[in-house]
Design a protein around this motif. Structure first.
Motif, PDB file in Angstrom:
ATOM      1  N   PHE A 115       0.817  -1.213   0.000  1.00  0.00           N
ATOM      2  CA  PHE A 115       0.000   0.000   0.000  1.00  0.00           C
ATOM      3  C   PHE A 115       0.854   1.269   0.000  1.00  0.00           C
ATOM      4  CE2 PHE A 115      -2.994  -3.232   1.254  1.00  0.00           C
ATOM      5  CZ  PHE A 115      -4.141  -2.848   0.588  1.00  0.00           C
ATOM      6  N   GLU A 116       2.117   1.124  -0.398  1.00  0.00           N
ATOM      7  CA  GLU A 116       3.051   2.247  -0.561  1.00  0.00           C
ATOM      8  C   GLU A 116       3.054   3.165   0.658  1.00  0.00           C
ATOM      9  OE1 GLU A 116       2.512   4.190  -4.309  1.00  0.00           O
ATOM     10  OE2 GLU A 116       2.611   2.321  -5.463  1.00  0.00           O
ATOM     11  N   LEU A 117       3.226   2.544   1.816  1.00  0.00           N
ATOM     12  CA  LEU A 117       3.220   3.288   3.074  1.00  0.00           C
ATOM     13  C   LEU A 117       4.623   3.561   3.616  1.00  0.00           C
ATOM     14  CD1 LEU A 117       0.292   1.354   4.805  1.00  0.00           C
ATOM     15  CD2 LEU A 117       0.219   3.710   3.960  1.00  0.00           C
ATOM     16  N   GLU A 118       5.660   3.100   2.923  1.00  0.00           N
ATOM     17  CA  GLU A 118       7.025   3.321   3.423  1.00  0.00           C
ATOM     18  C   GLU A 118       7.346   4.790   3.675  1.00  0.00           C
ATOM     19  OE1 GLU A 118       6.375   1.531   0.635  1.00  0.00           O
ATOM     20  OE2 GLU A 118       7.680  -0.237   0.510  1.00  0.00           O
TER      21      GLU A 118
ATOM     22  N   LEU B 258      -6.504  -0.993   5.428  1.00  0.00           N
ATOM     23  CA  LEU B 258      -6.511  -2.181   4.568  1.00  0.00           C
ATOM     24  C   LEU B 258      -5.201  -2.961   4.681  1.00  0.00           C
ATOM     25  CD1 LEU B 258      -8.199  -0.665   1.392  1.00  0.00           C
ATOM     26  CD2 LEU B 258      -9.216  -2.298   3.003  1.00  0.00           C
ATOM     27  N   ALA B 259      -4.104  -2.254   4.914  1.00  0.00           N
ATOM     28  CA  ALA B 259      -2.807  -2.921   5.049  1.00  0.00           C
ATOM     29  C   ALA B 259      -2.807  -3.881   6.231  1.00  0.00           C
ATOM     30  CB  ALA B 259      -1.693  -1.882   5.207  1.00  0.00           C
TER      31      ALA B 259
ATOM     32  N   LEU C  14     -13.083 -10.465   4.867  1.00  0.00           N
ATOM     33  CA  LEU C  14     -14.447  -9.957   4.801  1.00  0.00           C
ATOM     34  C   LEU C  14     -14.369  -8.440   4.722  1.00  0.00           C
ATOM     35  CD1 LEU C  14     -15.915 -12.172   7.670  1.00  0.00           C
ATOM     36  CD2 LEU C  14     -15.949 -12.658   5.211  1.00  0.00           C
ATOM     37  N   LEU C  15     -14.845  -7.872   3.632  1.00  0.00           N
ATOM     38  CA  LEU C  15     -14.570  -6.471   3.323  1.00  0.00           C
ATOM     39  C   LEU C  15     -15.859  -5.708   3.024  1.00  0.00           C
ATOM     40  CD1 LEU C  15     -11.696  -7.342   0.842  1.00  0.00           C
ATOM     41  CD2 LEU C  15     -11.400  -6.591   3.201  1.00  0.00           C
ATOM     42  N   ASP C  16     -16.111  -4.666   3.799  1.00  0.00           N
ATOM     43  CA  ASP C  16     -17.317  -3.856   3.626  1.00  0.00           C
ATOM     44  C   ASP C  16     -16.945  -2.504   3.026  1.00  0.00           C
ATOM     45  OD1 ASP C  16     -19.851  -2.889   3.691  1.00  0.00           O
ATOM     46  OD2 ASP C  16     -20.045  -2.849   5.870  1.00  0.00           O
ATOM     47  N   GLU C  17     -17.251  -2.316   1.753  1.00  0.00           N
ATOM     48  CA  GLU C  17     -16.916  -1.095   1.003  1.00  0.00           C
ATOM     49  C   GLU C  17     -15.456  -0.700   1.252  1.00  0.00           C
ATOM     50  OE1 GLU C  17     -18.676   0.039  -1.261  1.00  0.00           O
ATOM     51  OE2 GLU C  17     -20.633  -0.821  -0.839  1.00  0.00           O
ATOM     52  N   PRO C  18     -14.532  -1.564   0.906  1.00  0.00           N
ATOM     53  CA  PRO C  18     -13.116  -1.328   1.225  1.00  0.00           C
ATOM     54  C   PRO C  18     -12.482  -0.159   0.496  1.00  0.00           C
ATOM     55  CG  PRO C  18     -13.345  -3.224  -0.233  1.00  0.00           C
ATOM     56  CD  PRO C  18     -14.732  -2.838   0.193  1.00  0.00           C
ATOM     57  N   THR C  19     -13.068   0.291  -0.610  1.00  0.00           N
ATOM     58  CA  THR C  19     -12.420   1.334  -1.408  1.00  0.00           C
ATOM     59  C   THR C  19     -12.878   2.743  -1.063  1.00  0.00           C
ATOM     60  OG1 THR C  19     -14.068   1.074  -3.164  1.00  0.00           O
ATOM     61  CG2 THR C  19     -12.064  -0.249  -3.340  1.00  0.00           C
ATOM     62  N   VAL C  20     -13.688   2.894  -0.011  1.00  0.00           N
ATOM     63  CA  VAL C  20     -14.124   4.228   0.411  1.00  0.00           C
ATOM     64  C   VAL C  20     -12.904   5.098   0.703  1.00  0.00           C
ATOM     65  CG1 VAL C  20     -15.272   5.516   2.254  1.00  0.00           C
ATOM     66  CG2 VAL C  20     -16.337   3.464   1.323  1.00  0.00           C
ATOM     67  N   SER C  21     -12.891   6.328   0.198  1.00  0.00           N
ATOM     68  CA  SER C  21     -11.820   7.322   0.384  1.00  0.00           C
ATOM     69  C   SER C  21     -10.572   7.051  -0.460  1.00  0.00           C
ATOM     70  CB  SER C  21     -11.409   7.443   1.863  1.00  0.00           C
ATOM     71  OG  SER C  21     -12.490   7.853   2.667  1.00  0.00           O
ATOM     72  N   LEU C  22     -10.569   5.995  -1.258  1.00  0.00           N
ATOM     73  CA  LEU C  22      -9.393   5.691  -2.066  1.00  0.00           C
ATOM     74  C   LEU C  22      -9.489   6.328  -3.448  1.00  0.00           C
ATOM     75  CD1 LEU C  22      -8.777   1.880  -1.374  1.00  0.00           C
ATOM     76  CD2 LEU C  22      -7.798   3.860  -0.187  1.00  0.00           C
ATOM     77  N   ASP C  23      -8.366   6.880  -3.927  1.00  0.00           N
ATOM     78  CA  ASP C  23      -8.326   7.360  -5.303  1.00  0.00           C
ATOM     79  C   ASP C  23      -8.029   6.181  -6.225  1.00  0.00           C
ATOM     80  OD1 ASP C  23      -5.590   6.839  -5.081  1.00  0.00           O
ATOM     81  OD2 ASP C  23      -5.044   8.944  -4.852  1.00  0.00           O
ATOM     82  N   ALA C  24      -7.971   6.461  -7.532  1.00  0.00           N
ATOM     83  CA  ALA C  24      -7.806   5.383  -8.507  1.00  0.00           C
ATOM     84  C   ALA C  24      -6.508   4.608  -8.295  1.00  0.00           C
ATOM     85  CB  ALA C  24      -7.859   5.952  -9.925  1.00  0.00           C
TER      86      ALA C  24
ATOM     87  N   MET D 259      -3.914  -0.475  -5.999  1.00  0.00           N
ATOM     88  CA  MET D 259      -3.103  -1.156  -4.973  1.00  0.00           C
ATOM     89  C   MET D 259      -3.923  -2.227  -4.269  1.00  0.00           C
ATOM     90  SD  MET D 259      -1.260   1.993  -2.978  1.00  0.00           S
ATOM     91  CE  MET D 259      -0.645   3.420  -3.873  1.00  0.00           C
ATOM     92  N   PHE D 260      -5.146  -1.849  -3.904  1.00  0.00           N
ATOM     93  CA  PHE D 260      -6.008  -2.788  -3.203  1.00  0.00           C
ATOM     94  C   PHE D 260      -6.334  -3.990  -4.085  1.00  0.00           C
ATOM     95  CE2 PHE D 260     -10.468  -4.092  -2.421  1.00  0.00           C
ATOM     96  CZ  PHE D 260     -10.260  -4.741  -1.218  1.00  0.00           C
ATOM     97  N   ALA D 261      -6.670  -3.743  -5.355  1.00  0.00           N
ATOM     98  CA  ALA D 261      -6.976  -4.840  -6.270  1.00  0.00           C
ATOM     99  C   ALA D 261      -5.784  -5.776  -6.415  1.00  0.00           C
ATOM    100  CB  ALA D 261      -7.393  -4.282  -7.635  1.00  0.00           C
TER     101      ALA D 261
END
Length: 205
Positions: free
Chosen positions: A104-107, A127-128, A139-149, A154-156
């Motif tokens: 998730f490019e958090l470094e 998500l990380a 188990l994921l409930d609307e995991p992409t909320v607040s995420l840009d493209a 990254m999530f996909a």
């Protein structure tokens, strides 16, 4: 099968919302829940996760196979990104957080307090956490909320890697993640029938 759901009926706020829900998920498989707002996608995920009881039916899954991510990011604002991931890794008996940081490019944000992150960065951190659980079924409930493209991609990619490694996912999302492995379950036909009462006065007691 990692998860089997048989003839499940569930309620929200004491009102039955879904009934007769049946499906199974095997290793390497993703299932996307679809349906209009309010149909019961979140309630179904919470029930499978063991956060609330079902009315009827059965759920077969090993308790230590499940990892749930809901609407909350599940992070501590006073801890840094690294400290948050280390905390969750320890909860699940793990120690290596490097894959989670990379995926998730958090470094570049590793030492930043989570409270200073943007909404999208907080979601990426939330998500990380999945990558430090070692759990097979996400188990994921609307995991992409607040995420840009870019973050959605990254999530996909994280989902694809999880499935390729023998994991599985059950998710509610309106975003097309481009996952060829994913099947769709339309919950519309499983909406609970609204009971009809002819006892008018009793409806107001």
């Amino acid at each position: 099968m990692i998860l089997t759901v048989q003839d499940l009926s569930i309620a929200r706020g004491g009102v039955r919302v879904l009934e007769g829900v049946s499906f199974s998920i095997a290793a390497g498989q993703a299932l996307v829940l679809r349906g209009p707002n309010g149909i019961g996608k979140t309630t179904l995920l919470r029930t499978v996760a063991g956060l609330q009881p079902a009315l009827d039916g059965r759920i077969e899954a090993a308790p230590d196979a499940l990892a749930y991510v809901g609407h909350s990011d599940g992070i501590k604002s006073t801890l840094s990104v690294t400290e948050n991931l280390n905390f969750w890794a320890q909860v699940f008996g793990k120690s290596d957080i490097s894959l989670a940081l990379t995926a998730f490019e958090l470094e570049p944000l590793a030492d930043r307090p989570a409270g200073l992150l943007s909404a999208g960065q907080k979601r990426r951190l939330g998500l990380a956490r999945l990558l430090v659980t070692g759990r097979k079924l996400w188990l994921l409930d609307e995991p992409t909320v607040s995420l840009d493209a870019t973050a959605v991609a990254m999530f996909a990619a994280a989902i694809r890697s999880h499935l390729a490694g023998g994991g599985a996912a059950l998710m509610a999302t309106h975003i097309d993640l481009g996952l060829d492995e994913a099947e769709v379950l339309d919950l519309g036909p499983m909406r609970a029938k609204t009971p009809v009462s002819d006892a008018f006065d009793e409806d107001f007691l």
